[in-house]
Design a protein around this motif. Sequence first.
Motif, short mmCIF file in Angstrom:
data_model
loop_
_atom_site.label_atom_id
_atom_site.label_comp_id
_atom_site.label_asym_id
_atom_site.label_seq_id
_atom_site.Cartn_x
_atom_site.Cartn_y
_atom_site.Cartn_z
N PHE A 29 -10.74 -1.63 9.47
CA PHE A 29 -9.24 -1.17 9.61
C PHE A 29 -8.36 -2.18 9.16
O PHE A 29 -7.52 -1.83 8.54
N TYR A 30 -8.54 -3.67 9.30
CA TYR A 30 -7.69 -4.46 8.79
C TYR A 30 -7.79 -4.77 7.31
O TYR A 30 -6.81 -5.16 6.87
N THR A 31 -8.84 -4.38 6.81
CA THR A 31 -8.78 -4.33 5.24
C THR A 31 -7.70 -3.13 4.87
O THR A 31 -6.84 -3.74 3.91
N ALA A 32 -8.02 -1.86 5.28
CA ALA A 32 -6.94 -0.96 4.82
C ALA A 32 -5.62 -1.16 5.13
O ALA A 32 -4.52 -0.93 4.65
N PHE A 33 -5.43 -1.94 6.47
CA PHE A 33 -4.02 -2.24 6.93
C PHE A 33 -3.54 -3.35 5.90
O PHE A 33 -2.05 -3.42 6.01
N GLY A 34 -4.37 -4.06 5.28
CA GLY A 34 -3.67 -5.11 4.62
C GLY A 34 -3.42 -6.51 4.97
O GLY A 34 -2.78 -7.46 4.55
N GLY A 62 11.90 -4.90 3.93
CA GLY A 62 13.01 -3.63 4.09
C GLY A 62 12.22 -2.62 4.92
O GLY A 62 11.00 -2.47 5.15
N PRO A 63 12.81 -1.43 4.94
CA PRO A 63 12.50 -0.28 6.04
C PRO A 63 11.40 0.66 5.22
O PRO A 63 10.26 0.84 5.85
N ALA A 64 11.48 0.63 4.16
CA ALA A 64 10.57 1.30 3.33
C ALA A 64 8.91 0.66 3.40
O ALA A 64 7.98 1.21 3.34
N THR A 65 9.05 -0.69 3.43
CA THR A 65 7.92 -1.39 3.28
C THR A 65 7.20 -1.35 4.89
O THR A 65 6.08 -1.37 5.10
N VAL A 66 8.13 -1.41 6.07
CA VAL A 66 7.71 -1.16 7.29
C VAL A 66 7.08 0.28 7.53
O VAL A 66 5.91 0.26 7.73
N ASP A 67 7.69 1.15 6.80
CA ASP A 67 7.05 2.38 6.69
C ASP A 67 5.82 2.49 6.15
O ASP A 67 4.67 3.24 6.84
N GLY A 68 5.49 1.87 5.26
CA GLY A 68 4.58 1.74 4.40
C GLY A 68 3.12 1.28 5.38
O GLY A 68 2.25 1.93 5.15
N PHE A 69 3.55 0.24 6.05
CA PHE A 69 2.58 -0.67 6.70
C PHE A 69 2.15 0.24 7.95
O PHE A 69 0.80 0.59 8.48
N VAL A 70 3.14 0.99 8.50
CA VAL A 70 2.83 1.68 9.87
C VAL A 70 2.13 3.07 9.35
O VAL A 70 1.12 3.22 10.14
N ASP A 71 2.59 3.67 8.44
CA ASP A 71 1.91 4.96 7.89
C ASP A 71 0.23 4.34 7.51
O ASP A 71 -0.59 5.18 7.82
N THR A 72 0.07 3.41 6.97
CA THR A 72 -1.17 2.90 6.51
C THR A 72 -2.14 2.74 7.86
O THR A 72 -3.03 2.94 7.67
N VAL A 74 -1.75 3.88 10.70
CA VAL A 74 -2.05 5.20 11.45
C VAL A 74 -3.20 6.08 10.62
O VAL A 74 -3.96 6.46 11.34
N ALA A 75 -2.85 5.90 9.37
CA ALA A 75 -3.94 6.61 8.59
C ALA A 75 -5.43 6.28 8.86
O ALA A 75 -6.38 6.79 8.63
N ALA A 97 -4.06 -1.29 17.04
CA ALA A 97 -4.92 -0.96 16.27
C ALA A 97 -6.30 -0.50 17.07
O ALA A 97 -6.23 -0.32 18.40
N PRO A 98 -7.47 0.38 16.42
CA PRO A 98 -8.36 0.78 17.08
C PRO A 98 -9.05 0.01 18.16
O PRO A 98 -9.70 0.20 19.26
#
Length: 219
Positions: A29-34, A62-72, A74-75, A97-98
């Motif tokens: 998970f944390y590898t995927a999350f970055g 910025g907001p786009a980067t927030v969305d990217g981390f949150v989406d990653t 959740v995925a 996180a799980p």
Amino acid sequence: MALTTSTASTTSLASVTLEVTDPEAARRFYTAFGVDDRVGLRASDAHSTGFRGFTLALTVSGPATVDGFVDTAVAAGATPLKPAAKSLWGYGGVVQAPDGTVWKVATSAKKDTGPATGEIDEVVLLLGVQDVKAAKRFYADRGLTVARSFGGKYAEFASDGAGAVKLALYKRGGLAKDLGVPADGAGSHRVVLGSTGAPFTDPDGFVWEAAAAHTPTSC
């Protein structure tokens, strides 16, 4: 947990290790999350219920980067606790996180000035404490340098440089409210902090171990 009375002359935050039931699943998970280079992992079945009293916060551009981390996140299996949205202070979202650790991803920017970067500007470990002023004194007495302080609500300590996790204190109830979770919780915090000084336990039960003796399973 008993409060250690010995005082180290100088202490700084050298590492953050999450205690998880399944280190291999958490590593994936944390590898995927970055954030695999920011936290260590250690197997533990310590009893823990409700709010664990802390969060790890990512500050990004910025907001786009927030969305990217949150989406990653959740995925990869995280549970959304607060959808990413604008606030008085900027834009951010919260996920769990799980393994149960709560993560906040935020930016002070309310408008996007570019595409998502996938880069982390800063990682902050926020400890939810009963008395911010008392906890601040406790840590200052152990050599941590106060960088910012807002009365009895928040205190932040200077970090050791780029890539280091910054330590901050927040009123426990206020932190839980900000994360969108009930403040009640019992048992282990499920986090261990690596100390450059002597080991100790703070007034709120957060355990610090000597960094040299600290052998987590890395992500």
